[in-house]
Design an enzyme around this catalytic site. Structure first.
Site, PDB file in Angstrom:
ATOM      1  N   HIS A 133      74.604  45.258  99.955  1.00 27.32           N
ATOM      2  CA  HIS A 133      75.587  44.186  99.748  1.00 27.32           C
ATOM      3  C   HIS A 133      74.835  42.921  99.353  1.00 27.32           C
ATOM      4  CE1 HIS A 133      79.139  41.749 100.390  1.00 27.32           C
ATOM      5  NE2 HIS A 133      78.516  40.997 101.279  1.00 27.32           N
ATOM      6  N   ASN A 134      75.427  42.104  98.443  1.00 28.75           N
ATOM      7  CA  ASN A 134      74.752  40.857  98.016  1.00 28.75           C
ATOM      8  C   ASN A 134      73.279  41.126  97.706  1.00 28.75           C
ATOM      9  OD1 ASN A 134      77.100  39.513  98.431  1.00 28.75           O
ATOM     10  ND2 ASN A 134      76.450  38.438 100.272  1.00 28.75           N
ATOM     11  N   GLU A 177      74.983  45.581  94.406  1.00 26.25           N
ATOM     12  CA  GLU A 177      76.115  44.714  94.078  1.00 26.25           C
ATOM     13  C   GLU A 177      75.674  43.592  93.150  1.00 26.25           C
ATOM     14  OE1 GLU A 177      79.620  42.185  96.292  1.00 26.25           O
ATOM     15  OE2 GLU A 177      77.692  42.383  97.282  1.00 26.25           O
ATOM     16  N   ASP A 237      77.272  40.101  91.584  1.00 25.86           N
ATOM     17  CA  ASP A 237      78.332  39.088  91.595  1.00 25.86           C
ATOM     18  C   ASP A 237      78.216  38.257  90.330  1.00 25.86           C
ATOM     19  OD1 ASP A 237      80.285  38.672  93.435  1.00 25.86           O
ATOM     20  OD2 ASP A 237      78.950  37.907  94.983  1.00 25.86           O
ATOM     21  N   HIS A 246      75.972  33.897  94.633  1.00 31.23           N
ATOM     22  CA  HIS A 246      77.072  33.974  95.593  1.00 31.23           C
ATOM     23  C   HIS A 246      78.001  32.806  95.300  1.00 31.23           C
ATOM     24  CE1 HIS A 246      78.680  36.031  98.962  1.00 31.23           C
ATOM     25  NE2 HIS A 246      78.772  34.949  99.696  1.00 31.23           N
ATOM     26  N   GLU A 273      81.135  42.644  90.882  1.00 28.35           N
ATOM     27  CA  GLU A 273      82.149  41.690  91.337  1.00 28.35           C
ATOM     28  C   GLU A 273      82.306  40.717  90.177  1.00 28.35           C
ATOM     29  OE1 GLU A 273      84.187  41.417  93.793  1.00 28.35           O
ATOM     30  OE2 GLU A 273      83.396  43.310  94.527  1.00 28.35           O
TER      31      GLU A 273
END
Length: 731
Positions: free
Chosen positions: A300-301, A330, A332, A345, A379
């Site tokens: 994640h992230n 991931e 973003d 983020h 994302e």
């Protein structure tokens, strides 16, 4: 040192070189670097007189990258040519060291020299490593650098090594080792002293129980031990011969097909004598099942190296996760300047990196540790224009690695397997329409599709180019299990926060398991975890969720469990789920106690015998560890359990417990066992010393060593635990 002779690179490293250490575009400072005589330590300091120096061990360096192969060096690429630049990558979570030499020749000397030293280290056997470790300590303690140690220096060294030994006993061993009777120990005398000090009474006890004459194990003695204690049953005689051949140091014993106490200890300390079953180390599972039948190591992230509010975004996050066997990362994505999408983020102060650079890093590192597929979880917060740029980068940089269509071009009826998808990178994201329309030539308009899972407020449109990159992982919003059963397609995937997943598990656990037998599910940490802390992944695996995304950058029990589960099956990032989770009609519910006809509960009995050379955790001068061992079972709620040994005062060097811990395990296929060593403290929280986690199904029975890992999951030789393990069926 024989390692230097005839090697010009190492010789020039020993002379030393002034290089620039680079931390950013503006921080570039000259440092004097040299290799120390032990060929194991790099020493460096600034040119100013009187400044303190620093050192690091060659063993801490995982790789040497040539050229502009890090963000820092890319940022100064215009100032220094690539043939003068190189990067040292360290194990664990320590940051890189970026260096620029004054000439390409000097850079090459360091690059080639370091690579040679790293290779030498990796080829070292168990006993050479131990001798090397002892010599390192000797150098640390030889304060006046005369190559000898007096008794006072030896006493200081024992403290540094976490040994609390009464003076009388230490002096007796010192006199015995001092063959030259000079009142000091030279290095070979010190190695002898150390070996007397570390004599393993616990192993000797087992050895003597099986040895006919108390001096050696005959071939028959060793076979008896392997059958009765290690529970081996096939090819035992041949295995006993192999062990003698491989681990017995004495040529005479080898001639008689016998094993001395030294050989026996070498065998018990080797990978074969470890708690982890070597047959489960490499890929041993069926890799031809649909993707949804595997647990998939997921991050994640991935772009963050620290916390989520101000942390550094970095391509290194992707490289580190992929090197740890992660298969789902991931990304973003947000609109960036000059029509170049950026990754960070959103709405926070974390720094930004280019989407393009992330794709390049993933392309370079995707298949270094595993050939099975990578899932890029996008994302997407970008405008349609920048989504087109994203699609261009994906196609141009990844080329054939990017999966653009179903494997045979036909409409499939289920997900392909990891084996089918070897070497492929899959995009997970929103898609216009489904696979069927696209393969039948029916296209849908791009105006209405929501783009991002986690941000429902903004609904930008989706570009057809990016949509076309999504094949088997179409992100959809979850309504209910009933709705999914009737309407959802096998290639659709829903994402849940950890809290939503827990609620579904409590209310409809069996349906969740059933849903996950048909399609993929991704779980991610709650947005409130701004410190990048993790949730317990075990709860999610219990419900058959495949993509359980953790912050790989955050050490702790959650990442220990992830590393433990994925340490089997060749560390390839895919672990086959138990059969009762792979068919929709088995009715398994993790929350409710299992049915005994289908699940045979087992009893696990662990005798924690002793510990060896536990690392020093408390920096306070003169403090020594008071170690205790806790064994934790992580599995279905009914199996969650923990028990501890007592603590031993002031002995991190060779504590002995002989404490027995018993557990009942109802669903062995889902259980992980975690061994934790802590430094007991009656006034505050115990300090972490080391840990080791493995799947219950990978445990070898009998007398075994557990090689402990640091908080970061890296090894800390020669720290270990010695245990005896028995698993029996509960009647």
């Amino acid at each position: 040192q024989e390692c230097i002779q005839g090697d010009d690179n190492l010789q020039s490293m020993i002379v030393g070189t002034v290089m620039r250490k680079i931390k950013s575009r503006t921080w570039k400072k000259q440092r004097y670097f040299r290799l120390q005589e032990d060929c194991m330590t790099i020493w460096y300091k600034s040119k100013k007189a009187g400044n303190a120096h620093s050192t690091f061990s060659v063993g801490d360096v995982e790789a040497v990258r040539e050229g502009h192969q890090s963000e820092v060096l890319m940022s100064i690429a215009d100032d220094f040519p690539p043939d003068r630049c190189f990067t040292l990558v360290f194990r664990g979570r320590r940051g890189n060291l970026d260096l620029v030499a004054d000439s390409a020749e000097e850079a090459q000397a360091w690059i080639k020299g370091l690579r040679k030293l790293i290779e030498n280290l990796e080829n070292m056997g168990q006993s050479e490593k131990l001798d090397q470790w002892i010599c390192d300590w000797f150098k640390k303690a030889d304060k006046n650098k005369d190559g000898r140690m007096n008794f006072k220096e030896v006493q200081d060294l024992l403290k540094m090594m976490n040994v609390d030994m009464n003076e009388h006993h230490a002096l007796r061993l010192f006199m015995m080792a001092d063959n030259s009777q000079s009142g000091t120990l030279e290095d070979d005398e010190f190695v002898h002293f150390y070996k007397m000090l570390t004599q393993r009474e616990d192993v000797l006890r087992v050895f003597q129980e099986y040895s006919g004459d108390g001096q050696k194990l005959s071939l028959q003695d060793l076979e008896d031990f392997l059958r009765e204690q290690q529970l081996e049953c096939e090819g035992v005689e041949q295995h006993a011969l192999d062990l003698i051949e491989r681990y017995e140091p004495s040529e005479t014993a080898k001639m008689f097909h016998a094993m001395s106490i030294d050989g026996f200890l070498m065998y018990l300390s080797s990978p074969e004598g470890s708690i982890f079953n070597p047959n489960k180390r490499n890929i041993f599972q069926d890799m031809n099942q649909p993707l949804c039948h595997y647990f998939i190591s997921s991050s994640h992230n991935t772009y963050l190296l620290e916390d989520q509010l101000r942390g550094q975004s970095s391509v290194e996050g992707y490289i580190q996760a992929l090197k740890r066997g992660c298969r789902c990362v991931e990304v973003d994505c947000w609109d960036g300047p000059n029509c170049e999408p950026v990754v960070y983020h959103g709405h926070t102060f974390t720094s930004k990196i280019l989407f393009k650079d992330v794709v390049i890093a993933v392309g370079n590192y995707a298949f270094k540790v595993s050939e099975y597929p990578i899932i890029l979880s996008i994302e997407n917060h970008c405008s349609v224009e920048q989504q087109k740029v994203m699609a261009q980068h994906l196609n141009q940089i990844l080329g054939d690695k990017l999966l653009k269509t179903t494997l045979d071009g036909k409409i499939p009826i289920g997900l392909p397997s990891p084996e089918d998808l070897k070497g492929k990178i899959l995009l997970k994201g929103k898609k216009i329409g489904g696979l069927e329309e696209r393969l039948n030539g029916v296209e849908q308009d791009s105006l209405t599709v929501e783009v991002s899972d986690e941000d429902e407020k903004s609904k930008p449109r989706l570009s057809k180019e990016l949509s076309d990159c999504v094949v088997y992982c179409k992100s959809v919003h979850f309504c209910s299990f009933k709705h999914s059963r009737i309407h959802s397609k096998f290639y659709e995937i829903s994402s849940f926060t950890e809290s939503k997943a827990r609620k579904l598990m409590r209310e409809t656990g069996a349906e969740f398991v059933c849903h996950n037998a048909r399609q993929l599910t991704r779980i991610y940490p709650s947005g409130l975890r701004t410190d990048s802390s993790n949730f317990n992944p075990q709860d999610m695996w219990n419900a058959g969720c495949q993509i359980v995304a953790l912050n790989f950058q955050t050490a702790g029990v959650e990442m220990d469990l992830n590393d433990g589960l994925f340490s089997q099956n060749g560390r390839c990032g895919y672990v086959l789920k138990p059969d009762f989770m792979r068919s929709p009609d088995k009715g398994f519910d993790p929350e409710n106690s299992p049915n005994h006809e289908t699940h045979q509960p087992l009893s696990l009995c662990i005798q924690v015998i002793s510990g060896q050379q536990l690392p020093k955790v408390n920096i306070k001068e003169g403090s020594i560890v008071d170690p205790l061992v806790r064994v934790e079972i992580h599995g279905v709620p009914q199996d969650q359990a923990r028990q501890e040994t007592r603590y031993i005062e002031n002995n991190g060097f060779n504590p002995v417990w002989y404490d027995t811990l018993n557990f009942t395990i109802h669903i062995p296929d889902l259980a992980l066992v975690r061994f934790v060593v802590e430094d007991y403290d009656k006034t505050s929280k115990n300090d972490f010393v080391g840990q080791y986690t493995l799947p219950f199904s990978c445990i070898q029975q009998g007398y075994r060593h557990i090689h402990l890992l640091s908080k970061d999951g890296t090894s800390i030789p020669p720290s270990s635990l010695f245990v005896h393990i028995r698993v029996t069926e509960l009647t």
